[in-house]
Every structure is written in C-alpha cells, then in structure tokens.
Enzyme design. Structure first.
Site, mmCIF file in Angstrom:
data_model
loop_
_atom_site.group_PDB
_atom_site.id
_atom_site.type_symbol
_atom_site.label_atom_id
_atom_site.label_comp_id
_atom_site.label_asym_id
_atom_site.label_seq_id
_atom_site.Cartn_x
_atom_site.Cartn_y
_atom_site.Cartn_z
ATOM 1 N N TYR A 1 -10.612 -3.777 3.393
ATOM 2 C CA TYR A 1 -9.591 -3.423 4.501
ATOM 3 C C TYR A 1 -10.328 -3.168 5.865
ATOM 4 C CZ TYR A 1 -5.552 -0.616 6.979
ATOM 5 O OH TYR A 1 -4.649 -0.092 7.703
ATOM 6 N N ASP B 1 -5.756 9.834 9.773
ATOM 7 C CA ASP B 1 -4.049 9.520 10.082
ATOM 8 C C ASP B 1 -3.762 9.868 11.435
ATOM 9 O OD1 ASP B 1 -3.237 7.624 8.113
ATOM 10 O OD2 ASP B 1 -3.963 9.287 6.841
ATOM 11 N N GLU C 1 0.896 -0.997 -0.041
ATOM 12 C CA GLU C 1 0.015 0.111 -0.102
ATOM 13 C C GLU C 1 0.997 1.025 -0.020
ATOM 14 O OE1 GLU C 1 -4.170 -1.888 2.246
ATOM 15 O OE2 GLU C 1 -2.934 -0.211 3.273
#
Ligand SMILES: Cc1ncc(COP(=O)(O)O)c(C=O)c1O
Lengths: 407, 318
Positions: B220, B105, B94
């Site tokens: 995911y 994040d 990735e």
C-alpha cells in the site's frame, strides 16, 4: 502474556538500537513517520556527543532554569510521620515550576540545531505546554500546543499562560478529548509538517528515540541528586520515590541510580478512586501490555484493546499508558509501582503544606504520599528521597473546588 | 524492609551523563527481520489477493480497493455495503477495524471509528461480519486494516485462527512497520494471512528494498506524508515517487490517501496496480439514513470510478 524478564547486569544498556527496553518500547508507527524518527535519532545522537551542545544546555539549565535544584531535608514532616527521613528533590523551584522544562530546553535546542522553525507539543494539565511555549519564546520558534477540549476547560489558567508566552493552543475534539488524543493530534500534525516542525513530546512515551531522549534530558535530576546525596549525607538514599504519569520525572530521578542495587525504587501511580474502582490511571499496577502512541508498554484498555478513559485528581497523571522503560523496570523487578489514591495524595499535599510551607503539585503529592507511607515502615536513620516534581500553584483552584471553597 | 547493605559507588561521570553506552545509541534506521520459514510457503500458495492481482494484470485493468470501517454507520448494514461495493466494481475490500486512537487517520475516519465503537463494534464483531460476507462471496479478497492494540488484546494466535477461518485474506497493521513485525509474522504466516505493508514518499530506498523482500499480497503506497483523507495529493509528485518505488518493489502497488475523484484515480492508475479510496467513501456512507441509502451511496460513489478506470485502461491498451 509476556514472560518475566531477568534483571540485567547493567541497567544502562537499554534501549537497544531500535528503542526496545526488553520487550517494550520500539517504533510502532505508520511508515511515514519512520524517516522523521530516524532523522531525529541521528540528530540527537550527534547533539549529545557534541561538547558545544552540552555546554549550551548546561548553561541554560543553570542560568535560565536555575539548576541545580536543592535537596531539602523535610525534618518537621519526617518527625510528624515518625519514621525514616524524607528528603525532597526540589524540581518545584525550577523556572516554570516543574521538571518539564529540563526536557523542553533540551528538545528546543535540538529543534533549532535541526533547523526547524516550528515546534508542536501535546499537553494534558498544561505544564508541558507551558514549558514548551516558554522554550519556544526563549529560542524564537513558533509554538503550537495541542490540548484536549476537556482539559482546556479544566486548566484554563495554563491555557492563558501559554497564550501569554505567544503559543497557539489548539483544542482537540476527537476521542476522549484529553491528553492521549492531544498526543494523537500532535503526531498527525508532525507527520504532515515534518519539513519545518519539531515535535516535543512531554514524557518518556512515544516511539523511539523519545523515551530515551526525554529520559536523558530529565536524568539531570538523578545525576545531581546522586552527587548531592554524597555531599550532604555521605551516602546514597535507601529509597527513591517519584510519581509516574508518563514517567519522565520518575525516570529522570531513577535512571542514574539503577545500577545501585541497594537503593530501592518506588513509582507512585495515580490510583484515583481506588484500583478496583475503574476510575484511576495506574497503567502498570492495573493494566496489561499493548501498543499505543508508537511503543509497546502497559496500558489501560477494555477487553477489546480500546484505550479507556482514566481518572486522577491530578491532570498530569491522567494518562492511560506509561513509558516503556518503566514497564521494563517493573518486569525486571528493579522498581516497584504502587497506587496512591486521590484522597491519599490530597492528605499528603496538606501535610507537606502545614509541616514544611511547601505547596506541592497534585502529581508530586502522590510521591509525597508514598514517601510518607514508606517512611512509617522504616527506621529513623534511613533516607527516602522523593522527587518534588512541581509546585502546586497551578492546582490551588482545583483544590478549592474539590474542597467546596469558592475563591 | 531490612536495611540494605550500603555501598557508595561512584560511576564515572561520562556514563552517568546520559546513562548510556555508545553501542545502545546507534541510529534506528530500519533493520528487518529475516524471512520466516513459513513465508515462502504462504507466498507460493495462490490466495485470493494474489489471484485477484494476477487476473487484473492479465486483463490490463486497474484494481479498485474501497475502504470502509466495520460497523459504521451501522453494523447491520456493513455486509450489504460490502456486496454493493463488489457489484460496483471493487476488486479488494479493506475493512477497517475501529480503534480508539487512530493516530494515522484524519477526521473522517476518526469519526467513523468513534461511531462504530460507540455502537459496540469490536474485533469479534468484525470477524463475524467477514464470516457473513464470505458466506455469499467466495472470491473477493478482504484485508483487515487497523492498529495493533485490538489484536494484541485479543491474542495473536486466537485472532489469526479465527480470521483465517472467517475468510480474511490479509491484514494491514498501520502501526506495525516491517521493523516491528518479527513477532507477529510467524503467526500470520501459519494461518496464511498476508501482511500488507505501507510504503510512503519518505520511505528510504534501503527500507523499500527490505519491504520488497517481506511484501505479501500488495504494498500500500501512501501518496503523501500525512494522514488519511487530507487534501494533499500532488499528482506529479506521486508519479515520480511511485516510479521509483516500482523499480524496487515487485509486489503489486496499491496507491491510496487523499484520492477523492475518478479523475485522480485515473491519473494514478497510470502508475499503480490499484487505487485505494477510503475517506471520500466513508464520508458519503455517513450521510445515509438507512441501509438502502447506504447501499445506494456505495454504488453511486464507486461505479463511476470503476467505469473511468476501465475506460482509461482500454484507451491504454488500444
Ligand atoms: C509536576 C508534575 N509532575 C509529574 C507529572 C507527570 O508527568 P511525568 O510522569 O512524565 O513526570 C506532571 C505532568 O504534567 C507534572 O506537571
């Protein structure tokens, strides 16, 4: 690029069920936030239909905030300008000194209703942080405010006000260390602590339902104004003017008038040093559509879609995006968005102070400047209603510094 | 401006109150788009991602998916790091497309994005890195992971065409849940780029089912409600959640967020088809002073996790 949008028959039909205003808005968030947003949407829909919730909100707006705020005819300013009559919707007279409290009262009550014990907020200038800390104190909730490290330095008085109100102010050191980064950090907190935490967004940005919900809570401004205009002047205004940062005070004034097509609508964006200077915050006038903070809207970015730093003399307009409903109003042609430079805003600030004895917030001074410009082009019997979204007490130090005066 | 004709319209107070009709205000819970016609076609085609997961299944191994940010610590080192990761046992890479506002994040990847951007990385540069990697590695699938806006500004058609030509296999758009994917999906399908979705412990069963219908490549699975790199991994909890997701989602499941050690990776391997490791690796790479050190750090970080995973899967088979 997006195609022009045809103006709808009814402007009150937006957003759709998933928060889209035409091609704008939506829920562009990581999967983890989808459930909390759905939960919030349901809770809000229930609350806004609950007469008890509305009654309690109205009560606080009246006795705590001090609503309704008056419409004041700025006669000496109008005479000095020599054109249309300038009327001011006095949001500066609200408790805490700006329109921001209309929204934080509503969201604060919703937080309590949802059983959340902790509220978080992002702030740029500190006005929304103060309004959130105020409501948290009023409702007995814990309050954490995220604020860019750069802004903390620029707005130390408001940082102190938040602390006096019992809030914790967390400096944000990522990215450009300003409002947009504070919003990112508040979202990160929310996704982590959603079990007990309510995120109060301070403007009509963010993922659905925020742009709708914040608009609805601020629309008290336009609803009052519409009734007051008819009572005091026997007619609706010819034009509405408001400053646009994220766009909450503007949409609050505009929304109830959207279907009154004869009322012209102007949003004043911060043109900073000029739209060509690269130092401004005029997302609609100079930006392109993109996706930031959970919605699709006009943004200020570099050619690679990295969000750029903005500039305005008024910290509250210093935001690289704009609420998605404004993007839609722009594309449908229902509202026009114009740039007002720092210098024009400062001149309007002084003229209003000298003519009317009112110190406007620097944000609101952008609206005053646009009202003055517009008034010059219109006959004396026309009425321009400008949203005086906040008072200028918070800005006196900034103004002194800008003008080289030491206090 | 001419004076407009003037009428005072009194709107009933109810509509004025919120300015909304009831129909516009129903809950927002997921409604997904119908499958686009191209989708079945692209799914039936054996691309690198599908082949990789098929091979993993056949050999009974757990996939290992490292994440790194393109251009961090230095764009000149990125492809060397990628090759080192493959040599150390990566099955899929990735590759993060840096963005100024990485809302999902944690600090490690935020800083990593900031460093990459400060050194001039952009989407063009990312595609260039993929092209260069692909010239020496025709097998390892590459998934670009990032946020929508850089692609919006680049242009979807242009992006999808160039990405496919460069050798990208899939995209994971963090801020594009299935509900918002309608407009991008046909373009990705046309260029056979798989769209990898995120699922999480807060995903409702109804949304999981819709995601299952739309899934390409792998799903995911975000191991906790939080941001990347956080210290919140609760293994028992994840175990149950993944088991539940498994019942609905038939695409391979890669689990990530907060995995830092071989022990954690092994524990999750019991439930997942692959484990994704990002922040802990990015943190190690950030310490490297030159390319050689970065390559060494990548190898030293990943190889033990590979061995631990393989040892565990052998045990399971035996
Ligand atoms: C007085 C005042 N007006 C306007 C704004 C801009 O926000 P919005 O565009 O959401 O009304 C702010 C923000 O801090 C403010 O304090």
């Amino acid at each position: 690029m997006l195609e022009p949008i045809e103006a709808p028959a009814d402007f009150f039909t937006q957003p759709d069920a998933r928060g889209h205003f035409g091609p704008y808005g939506g829920q562009f968030v990581a999967d983890t936030l989808m459930a909390p947003l759905a939960e919030l949407t349901v809770a809000y829909e229930e609350a806004r239909r609950d007469p008890a919730f509305i009654a309690e909100l109205d009560k606080d707006l009246k006795h705590y905030v001090g609503r309704p705020s008056p419409i004041y005819h700025a006669e000496r300013l109008s005479a000095a300008v020599g054109g249309a009559q300038i009327l001011l919707k006095r949001e500066d007279l609200n408790h805490t000194g700006a329109h921001k409290i209309n929204n934080t009262i509503g969201q604060g009550m919703l937080a309590r209703r949802m059983g959340k014990t902790r509220i978080i907020a992002e702030t740029g200038a500190g006005q929304h942080g103060v309004a959130s800390a105020t409501v948290a104190a009023r409702l007995g909730l814990e309050c954490v405010v995220y604020m860019g490290a750069t802004d903390i330095e620029r707005q130390s008085i408001n940082v102190f006000r938040m602390k006096l109100l019992g809030a914790t102010v967390v400096p944000v050191t990522s990215g450009s260390q300003t409002l947009k980064d504070a919003l990112n950090e508040a979202m990160r907190d929310w996704v982590t602590n959603v079990h007990n935490t309510f995120y109060i967004i301070g403007t009509v940005a963010g993922p659905h339902p925020y742009p709708m919900m914040v608009r609805d809570f601020n629309a008290v401004v336009g609803r009052e104004a519409r009734v007051q205009m008819i009572e005091q002047f026997g007619r609706l205004p010819h034009a509405l003017v408001a400053c646009v940062g994220g766009g909450s005070n503007a949409i609050g004034l505009f929304h109830p008038f959207l279907n009154d097509r004869e009322v012209a609508i102007y949003g004043a964006e911060a043109a900073g040093h000029g739209l060509d200077s690269g130092k401004h915050a005029a997302s609609i006038s100079a930006g392109r559509p993109g996706v930031l903070h959970g919605n699709r809207t006009y943004l200020l970015c570099d050619e690679y879609g990295q969000v750029t730093e903005t500039h305005s003399v008024s910290a509250g307009l210093d935001y690289p995006g704009v609420g998605p409903e404004h993007a839609w109003l722009k594309d449908t042609g229902r509202a026009q968005y114009v740039g007002i430079t720092d210098d024009e805003a400062m001149a309007a600030f002084h003229q209003l102070a000298r003519c009317e004895g009112i110190l406007a917030a620097l944000e609101s001074s952008h609206a005053i400047a646009q009202a003055i410009k517009l008034a010059r082009t219109l006959p004396r019997d026309q009425l321009i209603l400008a949203n005086l979204s906040g008072r200028g007490d918070k800005d006196v130090q900034t103004i002194a510094r800008l003008e080289g005066i030491s206090l | 401006m001419p004076a407009p004709a003037f009428h005072v319209k009194i709107v009933p107070d109810d509509t004025m109150r919120w300015g909304l009709t009831p129909e516009t205000c129903t809950g927002s819970a997921g409604r997904c788009s119908a499958n686009s016609p191209n989708q079945l076609e692209s799914r039936s085609r054996m691309n690198r991602i599908d082949k990789t997961f098929a091979a993993l299944k056949q050999t009974g191994r757990t996939g290992l998916v490292p994440f790194i940010t393109a251009g961090d610590p230095d764009a000149a080192w990125t492809t060397a790091i990628m090759h080192a990761l493959v040599a150390a046992g990566a099955d899929v890479i990735e590759l993060g497309v840096p963005f100024s506002d990485p809302m999902a994040d944690g600090p490690v990847i935020q800083k990593s994005s900031e460093r990459a951007l400060a050194r001039g990385m952009n989407l063009h540069g990312v595609l260039e890195l993929v092209r260069s990697f692909r010239s020496e590695d025709a097998q390892t699938p590459i998934v670009l992971m990032g946020y929508l806006n850089p692609i919006e500004y680049f242009g979807w058609e242009r992006f999808a065409g160039l990405a496919a030509a460069a050798g990208v296999d899939g995209v994971l758009l963090v801020d594009c849940p299935p509900e918002e994917a309608d407009s991008v999906r046909p373009v990705l399908d046309q260029h056979q780029l798989a769209q990898i979705f995120l699922a999480s412990p807060t995903t409702t069963p109804a949304r999981l089912a819709k995601m299952a219908a739309l899934a390409q490549g792998y799903v995911y699975y975000v191991s906790f409600a939080g941001i990347t790199g956080a210290d919140r991994l609760a293994l028992d909890d994840v175990h149950q959640k993944i088991a539940a997701a498994r019942k609905v989602i038939h695409a391979p499941l890669a689990v990530g967020f907060g995995i830092k050690s071989a022990e954690q990776a092994v524990a999750l391997a019991a439930d997942a088809d692959a484990v994704v490791i990002g922040s802990a690796l990015v943190e190690q790479l950030a310490l490297a002073g030159d390319q050689e050190a970065a390559v060494r750090a990548a190898t030293r970080f990943l190889a033990p996790i590979r061995s631990a995973l393989d040892a565990a899967s052998k045990l399971k088979a035996a």
